[in-house]
Design an enzyme around this catalytic site. Structure first.
Site, mmCIF file in Angstrom:
data_model
loop_
_atom_site.group_PDB
_atom_site.id
_atom_site.type_symbol
_atom_site.label_atom_id
_atom_site.label_comp_id
_atom_site.label_asym_id
_atom_site.label_seq_id
_atom_site.Cartn_x
_atom_site.Cartn_y
_atom_site.Cartn_z
ATOM 1 N N ASN A 12 64.479 39.249 -2.415
ATOM 2 C CA ASN A 12 64.119 39.833 -1.117
ATOM 3 C C ASN A 12 63.291 38.808 -0.345
ATOM 4 O O ASN A 12 62.136 38.581 -0.658
ATOM 5 C CB ASN A 12 63.318 41.121 -1.380
ATOM 6 C CG ASN A 12 62.797 41.749 -0.103
ATOM 7 O OD1 ASN A 12 63.129 41.320 0.993
ATOM 8 N ND2 ASN A 12 61.969 42.775 -0.255
ATOM 9 N N LYS A 14 62.245 38.945 2.582
ATOM 10 C CA LYS A 14 61.321 39.583 3.544
ATOM 11 C C LYS A 14 61.395 38.863 4.894
ATOM 12 O O LYS A 14 62.443 38.349 5.253
ATOM 13 C CB LYS A 14 59.913 39.630 2.961
ATOM 14 C CG LYS A 14 59.892 40.305 1.581
ATOM 15 C CD LYS A 14 58.531 40.665 1.101
ATOM 16 C CE LYS A 14 58.653 41.328 -0.264
ATOM 17 N NZ LYS A 14 57.393 41.801 -0.798
ATOM 18 N N HIS A 96 61.946 50.253 0.578
ATOM 19 C CA HIS A 96 60.945 49.293 0.104
ATOM 20 C C HIS A 96 59.549 49.770 0.512
ATOM 21 O O HIS A 96 59.377 50.358 1.584
ATOM 22 C CB HIS A 96 61.237 47.903 0.688
ATOM 23 C CG HIS A 96 60.400 46.843 0.056
ATOM 24 N ND1 HIS A 96 59.110 46.598 0.462
ATOM 25 C CD2 HIS A 96 60.640 46.008 -0.988
ATOM 26 C CE1 HIS A 96 58.606 45.637 -0.306
ATOM 27 N NE2 HIS A 96 59.508 45.271 -1.184
ATOM 28 N N GLU A 98 57.125 48.316 1.739
ATOM 29 C CA GLU A 98 56.667 47.852 3.058
ATOM 30 C C GLU A 98 57.272 48.712 4.166
ATOM 31 O O GLU A 98 56.629 48.961 5.190
ATOM 32 C CB GLU A 98 56.994 46.358 3.230
ATOM 33 C CG GLU A 98 56.038 45.509 2.403
ATOM 34 C CD GLU A 98 56.650 44.271 1.765
ATOM 35 O OE1 GLU A 98 57.679 43.778 2.249
ATOM 36 O OE2 GLU A 98 56.067 43.798 0.748
ATOM 37 N N GLU A 166 59.061 49.447 -8.281
ATOM 38 C CA GLU A 166 58.125 48.422 -7.804
ATOM 39 C C GLU A 166 56.736 49.025 -7.612
ATOM 40 O O GLU A 166 56.446 49.586 -6.541
ATOM 41 C CB GLU A 166 58.613 47.856 -6.467
ATOM 42 C CG GLU A 166 59.998 47.254 -6.521
ATOM 43 C CD GLU A 166 60.217 46.237 -5.402
ATOM 44 O OE1 GLU A 166 60.351 45.069 -5.726
ATOM 45 O OE2 GLU A 166 60.194 46.622 -4.231
HETATM 46 P P1 PGA Z 1 56.857 40.058 -4.889
HETATM 47 O O1 PGA Z 1 57.625 41.186 -4.050
HETATM 48 O O2 PGA Z 1 57.842 39.522 -5.902
HETATM 49 O O3 PGA Z 1 56.457 39.012 -3.875
HETATM 50 O O4 PGA Z 1 55.692 40.716 -5.539
HETATM 51 C C1 PGA Z 1 58.506 42.059 -4.675
HETATM 52 C C2 PGA Z 1 59.143 42.962 -3.645
HETATM 53 O O5 PGA Z 1 58.463 43.379 -2.695
HETATM 54 O O6 PGA Z 1 60.336 43.296 -3.760
#
Ligand code: PGA
Length: 249
Positions: A12, A14, A96, A98, A166
């Protein structure tokens, strides 16, 4: 017994990258070896979906990081599963943390998005996970079961769903869940699915772990019986992602 579930590694990206760095990432991914028992999916920012789909070798699939719950219309700023498919991508990440906590998406909306994306033929990486205070209050199970139920209520066919556990306290923090903590929740999710959905679904579905996965910790996590892969954020932009792809080799 060896799991028959194909190991799944999602990257991901982002809201990171520009044309130059995305181009470089594609070049390094195209050189990567993908083990036959592993499926790799990368999720660039939506504005680069078309570019990535055109340049990335087909051994790696492409996902969008989000989509809306209907095909088209007056929804400024949104993209639909139809558009994602039109660009050549075959997956979408939904729910997700976020999206849930920075952008206020509800369980209900996420459920509707999952239903529409699947109806349109996309694979869905559906994310769930508890916050630190919820873990400390001992309600991790309740939180992840409720989130899973909101998704389950919206679907009949689970064959194109990957569930990503997660824990929010582990995302982008460098504070990883121990392999035992991940395994424990994955096992509980599997038995919840067995009871509330069906035995075959609980056996077939891939439950992947996300939150501070790195090249250094991926092998031990991958050795857990019910960790069927990863959703990787930060490390998916780095060369170590190529090691994470090999975690289950
Ligand atoms: P990270 O993010 O590996 O940077 O902790 C994981 C995610 O949000 O899918």
């Amino acid at each position: 017994m060896m799991s028959s579930r194909k190991f799944f590694v999602g990257g991901n990206w982002k809201m990171n990258g520009d044309k130059k760095s995305v181009g470089e990432l594609i070049t390094s991914l195209n050189r990567a070896k993908v083990p036959p028992n592993t499926e790799v999916v990368c999720a660039p920012p939506s504005i680069y979906l078309d570019f990535v789909c055109q340049k990335l070798d087909q051994k790696i699939c492409v996902a969008a990081q989000n989509c809306y719950k209907v095909a088209k219309g007056a929804f400024t700023g949104e993209i639909s599963p139809a558009m994602i498919k039109d660009c050549g991508a075959t997956w979408v990440i939904l729910g997700h943390s976020e999206r849930r906590y920075v952008f206020g998406e509800s369980d209900e909306l996420i459920g509707q998005k999952v239903a529409h994306a699947l109806a349109e033929g996309l694979g869905v990486i559906a994310c769930i996970g508890e916050k630190l205070d919820e873990r400390e209050a001992g309600i991790t199970e309740k939180v992840v079961f409720d989130q899973t139920k909101a998704i389950a209520d919206n679907l009949k066919d689970w064959s194109k769903v990957v569930l990503a556990y997660e824990p929010i306290w582990a995302i982008g923090t460098g504070k990883i869940a121990t392999p035992q903590q991940a395994q424990e929740v994955h096992e509980k999710l599997q038995s919840w699915l067995k009871t509330h959905v069906s035995e075959p679904v609980s056996r077939a579905i891939r439950i992947v772990y996300g939150g501070s996965v790195t090249g250094a910790n991926c092998k031990e996590l991958a050795s857990q019986a019910d960790v069927d892969g990863f959703l990787v954020g930060g490390a998916s932009l780095k060369p170590e992602f190529l090691d994470i792809i090999q975690a289950k080799k």
